[in-house]
Write an enzyme that holds these catalytic residues in place. Structure first.
Site, PDB file in Angstrom:
ATOM      1  N   CYS A  67     -39.607   3.554  50.211  1.00 17.16           N
ATOM      2  CA  CYS A  67     -40.945   2.805  50.890  1.00 17.16           C
ATOM      3  C   CYS A  67     -41.351   4.373  50.936  1.00 17.16           C
ATOM      4  O   CYS A  67     -41.080   4.833  51.849  1.00 17.16           O
ATOM      5  CB  CYS A  67     -40.063   1.979  51.963  1.00 17.16           C
ATOM      6  SG  CYS A  67     -41.907   1.173  52.163  1.00 17.16           S
ATOM      7  N   CYS A  71     -42.359   4.262  59.227  1.00 19.17           N
ATOM      8  CA  CYS A  71     -41.456   3.635  59.679  1.00 19.17           C
ATOM      9  C   CYS A  71     -39.663   3.952  60.753  1.00 19.17           C
ATOM     10  O   CYS A  71     -39.421   3.611  59.786  1.00 19.17           O
ATOM     11  CB  CYS A  71     -41.343   1.622  59.393  1.00 19.17           C
ATOM     12  SG  CYS A  71     -42.188   1.111  58.452  1.00 19.17           S
ATOM     13  N   CYS A  74     -36.648   2.518  59.675  1.00 13.71           N
ATOM     14  CA  CYS A  74     -36.395   2.031  58.919  1.00 13.71           C
ATOM     15  C   CYS A  74     -35.998   2.702  57.548  1.00 13.71           C
ATOM     16  O   CYS A  74     -35.934   3.716  57.266  1.00 13.71           O
ATOM     17  CB  CYS A  74     -37.665   1.058  57.734  1.00 13.71           C
ATOM     18  SG  CYS A  74     -36.750   0.308  56.407  1.00 13.71           S
ATOM     19  N   CYS A 111     -35.457 -15.170  51.309  1.00 15.97           N
ATOM     20  CA  CYS A 111     -36.473 -14.798  52.086  1.00 15.97           C
ATOM     21  C   CYS A 111     -35.272 -14.025  51.558  1.00 15.97           C
ATOM     22  O   CYS A 111     -34.873 -12.994  50.515  1.00 15.97           O
ATOM     23  CB  CYS A 111     -36.511 -14.045  53.276  1.00 15.97           C
ATOM     24  SG  CYS A 111     -36.654 -15.465  54.488  1.00 15.97           S
ATOM     25  N   CYS A 142     -39.341 -17.144  50.655  1.00 22.29           N
ATOM     26  CA  CYS A 142     -39.766 -16.317  52.193  1.00 22.29           C
ATOM     27  C   CYS A 142     -40.539 -15.106  51.289  1.00 22.29           C
ATOM     28  O   CYS A 142     -39.355 -14.896  50.952  1.00 22.29           O
ATOM     29  CB  CYS A 142     -39.020 -16.334  53.433  1.00 22.29           C
ATOM     30  SG  CYS A 142     -40.669 -15.352  54.006  1.00 22.29           S
ATOM     31  N   CYS A 202     -45.286 -15.573  58.863  1.00 23.60           N
ATOM     32  CA  CYS A 202     -43.525 -15.864  59.448  1.00 23.60           C
ATOM     33  C   CYS A 202     -44.018 -13.740  60.508  1.00 23.60           C
ATOM     34  O   CYS A 202     -44.082 -12.912  59.717  1.00 23.60           O
ATOM     35  CB  CYS A 202     -42.390 -14.880  58.231  1.00 23.60           C
ATOM     36  SG  CYS A 202     -41.089 -14.513  59.400  1.00 23.60           S
ATOM     37  N   ARG A 274     -36.896 -16.901  65.408  1.00 24.09           N
ATOM     38  CA  ARG A 274     -35.617 -16.442  64.910  1.00 24.09           C
ATOM     39  C   ARG A 274     -34.864 -15.653  65.529  1.00 24.09           C
ATOM     40  O   ARG A 274     -35.446 -13.894  65.325  1.00 24.09           O
ATOM     41  CB  ARG A 274     -36.284 -16.008  63.424  1.00 24.09           C
ATOM     42  CG  ARG A 274     -35.014 -15.685  62.734  1.00 24.09           C
ATOM     43  CD  ARG A 274     -34.970 -15.052  61.441  1.00 24.09           C
ATOM     44  NE  ARG A 274     -35.969 -16.581  60.697  1.00 24.09           N
ATOM     45  CZ  ARG A 274     -36.308 -16.243  59.350  1.00 24.09           C
ATOM     46  NH1 ARG A 274     -37.048 -15.425  59.146  1.00 24.09           N
ATOM     47  NH2 ARG A 274     -36.755 -16.965  59.161  1.00 24.09           N
TER      48      ARG A 274
END
Length: 364
Positions: A67, A71, A74, A111, A142, A202, A274
């Site tokens: 990616c 972040c 991550c 998801c 999702c 979400c 959640r």
């Protein structure tokens, strides 16, 4: 004020969906004695949900690694060496196979996450077909694909996508310490595009990244400002992955994590809160407190994208011990059912306004 009118005001508070929470109010909730905070959260929770039902989702990484975002939490970021193997977009047949297994294991929502900054057109075509085929299995769908513009959001909605996940992660003030390749306003714009397209939102955050208590308050304030509130609010505990800049950050006290669950429940009374990443590191007592504080959704399965998650058998054993059961959901809402639900919501709003009028009359 009479006891009757005090009760009316109390009922109104339990059902009120506010978007104007001040930081002072939120900090005051966090500062409540722990038992008082959980008691308030339980009252709000029981006013809107079956207190012993938990919505169950399964999360699958449909494209892993490399990616371009930075972040700091991550393992999929291409900026860090986490020994994670890059994988191409999964074939549709494999995704459907996993969806069927998830439904068999008791999940009601499937998801799918892809490590992209934003989906390319050719990838979006495949993702749309994944949505259609997973819906055909009989599951809610999702997706989390990074940033999406209005046209992309519209295409996903047309394909039948129920929810789009795009977390705010942390407070606006602390955000720059965690991510520099995407702005806070970028995230809010994606959420606006998702809502405008007619999909459910979400969105939540990650706790334990080195933020202050005030940052946790500010994160929940931002989420509650969204109108309507996100239908799903994932509260994640940081999973410290070797090779990421946050691998050695100090652990967050589990009690502070439970407090955040409870405050989220009070501030966003009709949202599913959640209990998300980090459950692998939580003991049963901490998870039980999270459910008591108002968490009523979990991810079910062995992995959350690339990090561990309690296995299905362990979750079933915990549910049995606590007397919990998976929430039953209508995965395909007909127009008649939708119209009836909207009419009921309108009736509830009229009732709430009448309660407010009675309260004003009583104070004269």
């Amino acid at each position: 004020m009479t006891v009757q009118h005090e009760q009316l005001l109390h009922e109104q508070l339990l059902h009120e969906q506010r978007h104007d929470w001040t930081l002072e109010e939120i900090n005051a909730l966090f500062a409540l004695p722990f038992n008082d905070l959980l008691f308030q959260a339980q009252q709000v929770h029981r006013a809107h949900f079956d207190a012993n039902a938990v919505q169950v989702s399964t999360l699958l990484s449909i494209k892993t690694g490399a990616c371009p975002e930075d972040c700091k939490y991550c393992p999929q970021s291409g900026h860090y060496n986490t020994q994670l193997e890059k994988e191409k977009l999964l074939e549709i047949e494999k995704v459907v196979e996993q969806a069927k297994a998830a439904k068999e294991a008791g999940a009601s929502r499937f998801c799918m996450g892809a490590a992209w900054r934003s989906p390319r057109d050719k990838d979006l075509l495949l993702v749309e077909e994944m949505v259609r085929q997973v819906k055909a299995v009989g599951l809610e769908t999702c997706m989390t694909l990074g940033m999406v513009d209005g046209e992309q959001a519209s295409r996903l909605a047309t394909a039948g996508l129920d929810y789009y996940n795009h977390n705010l992660d942390t407070s606006p003030e602390f955000y720059g310490e965690i991510i520099t390749t995407r702005t806070y306003s970028d995230r809010l714009e994606t959420l606006s595009n998702v809502r405008d397209a007619g999909m459910k939102v979400c969105s939540g955050g990650i706790l334990g990244m080195g933020e202050d208590a005030k940052d946790r308050s500010a994160l929940l304030q931002q989420l509650a400002k969204l109108s309507p509130h996100p239908e799903s609010v994932p509260i994640n505990m940081l999973v410290k992955v070797p090779g990421t800049p946050l691998e050695n950050v100090e652990d967050l006290d589990p009690v502070e994590f439970i407090r955040a669950i409870a405050v989220a429940r009070i501030m966003m009374p009709q949202s599913h809160v959640r209990l998300s990443a980090g459950r692998e590191q939580m003991n049963e007592s901490t998870q039980a407190l999270a459910f008591l504080a108002g968490a009523n959704s979990i991810f079910y399965g062995d992995k959350l994208l690339t990090t561990g998650n309690p296995q299905v058998d362990r979750d079933r054993a915990l549910f049995a011990k606590l007397g919990l059961h998976p929430e039953k959901r209508e995965t395909c809402e007909s127009e008649d059912i939708q119209a009836a639900r909207l009419a009921q919501q309108a009736q509830q709003q009229v009732h709430a306004e009448r309660v407010a009028e009675l309260a004003v009359d009583a104070s004269v």
